[in-house]
Scaffold this active site. Structure first.
Site, mmCIF file in Angstrom:
data_model
loop_
_atom_site.group_PDB
_atom_site.id
_atom_site.type_symbol
_atom_site.label_atom_id
_atom_site.label_comp_id
_atom_site.label_asym_id
_atom_site.label_seq_id
_atom_site.Cartn_x
_atom_site.Cartn_y
_atom_site.Cartn_z
ATOM 1 N N ASP A 96 19.021 -39.382 8.645
ATOM 2 C CA ASP A 96 18.917 -37.732 8.184
ATOM 3 C C ASP A 96 17.880 -37.132 9.133
ATOM 4 O O ASP A 96 17.188 -37.590 9.946
ATOM 5 C CB ASP A 96 18.282 -38.082 6.814
ATOM 6 C CG ASP A 96 18.094 -36.585 6.181
ATOM 7 O OD1 ASP A 96 19.553 -36.324 5.651
ATOM 8 O OD2 ASP A 96 17.409 -35.667 6.136
ATOM 9 N N GLN A 97 18.456 -35.814 9.069
ATOM 10 C CA GLN A 97 17.947 -34.773 10.153
ATOM 11 C C GLN A 97 17.486 -33.588 9.307
ATOM 12 O O GLN A 97 18.327 -32.940 8.283
ATOM 13 C CB GLN A 97 18.795 -34.557 11.139
ATOM 14 C CG GLN A 97 18.134 -33.468 12.144
ATOM 15 C CD GLN A 97 18.810 -33.104 13.298
ATOM 16 O OE1 GLN A 97 19.934 -32.426 13.234
ATOM 17 N NE2 GLN A 97 18.783 -33.883 14.413
#
Length: 203
Positions: A80-81
């Site tokens: 995830d970013q």
């Protein structure tokens, strides 16, 4: 200890990328490992007061576990970013208007892209998670520059509304990172380290 290879020299456990992102899929393909893709069903909304770094770590692990529940014998990657602007999480804009507002806010600012990766295998009890923060310094952007960029690249599925691997690089003054693919969406140095620890043999 890595698990033994099969007689054909292949890893004995399947590898699954728990992500619907084509960017992460393209990055993982660089490792020349066979893998399949499964989309995690995960609520990505931040918890009240949750910092961007904590949010990225939590979601990467949640995505890996969600897919591992369906593939308990596999080694599963979740990632995830979150774009971190002064402690505020910025997600994917989704449309032109939101992308315009994001770039207006990031103009002349330093944004930390918190890119987390988790590797999980239910069969062996393996679990690791790490984060690769990337410091991105944006140029001062006028309205015409923002509009030209968004019309040309339409980066509405990217946290922070800019694709550094494409035309978005022209919006930046500097990128500082110890894991060069992290900004695109999957920190491969950390991913390789975790896959080895999980027992996979990389080519």
């Amino acid at each position: 200890m890595p698990e033994p290879l099969s007689e054909t020299g292949a890893n004995t456990r399947p590898l699954v990328l728990g992500s619907s992102s084509r960017y992460r899929r393209e990055l993982l393909e660089r490792l020349h490992l066979p893998f399949t893709v499964a989309s995690p069903d995960t609520d990505e909304a931040p918890l009240p007061g949750e910092a961007p770094r904590a949010l990225a770590l939590r979601l990467a692990l949640a995505k890996a576990h969600a897919v591992a529940a369906q593939h308990p014998g596999a080694v599963v990657i979740g990632s995830d970013q979150v774009a971190d602007l002064g402690g505020e999480p910025l997600g994917k804009p989704g449309d032109h208007a939101r992308a315009t507002r994001q770039l207006q806010r990031m103009s002349g600012q330093t944004v930390i892209f918190q890119t987390a990766v988790a590797v999980v295998c239910r069969a062996t009890g393996f679990e690791q998670v790490d984060i690769a923060p990337v410091e991105v310094r944006f140029r001062t952007l006028d309205g015409a520059t923002i509009e030209r960029y968004l019309r040309a690249e339409q980066p509405y599925d990217c946290a922070g509304s800019a694709k550094s691997e494409g035309l978005g690089i022209a919006l930046l003054d500097a990128i500082v990172s110890d894991d060069p693919t992290a900004l695109v969406g999957l920190p491969l140095i950390r991913t390789c380290r975790m896959l080895r620890a999980a027992g996979l043999v990389l080519p």
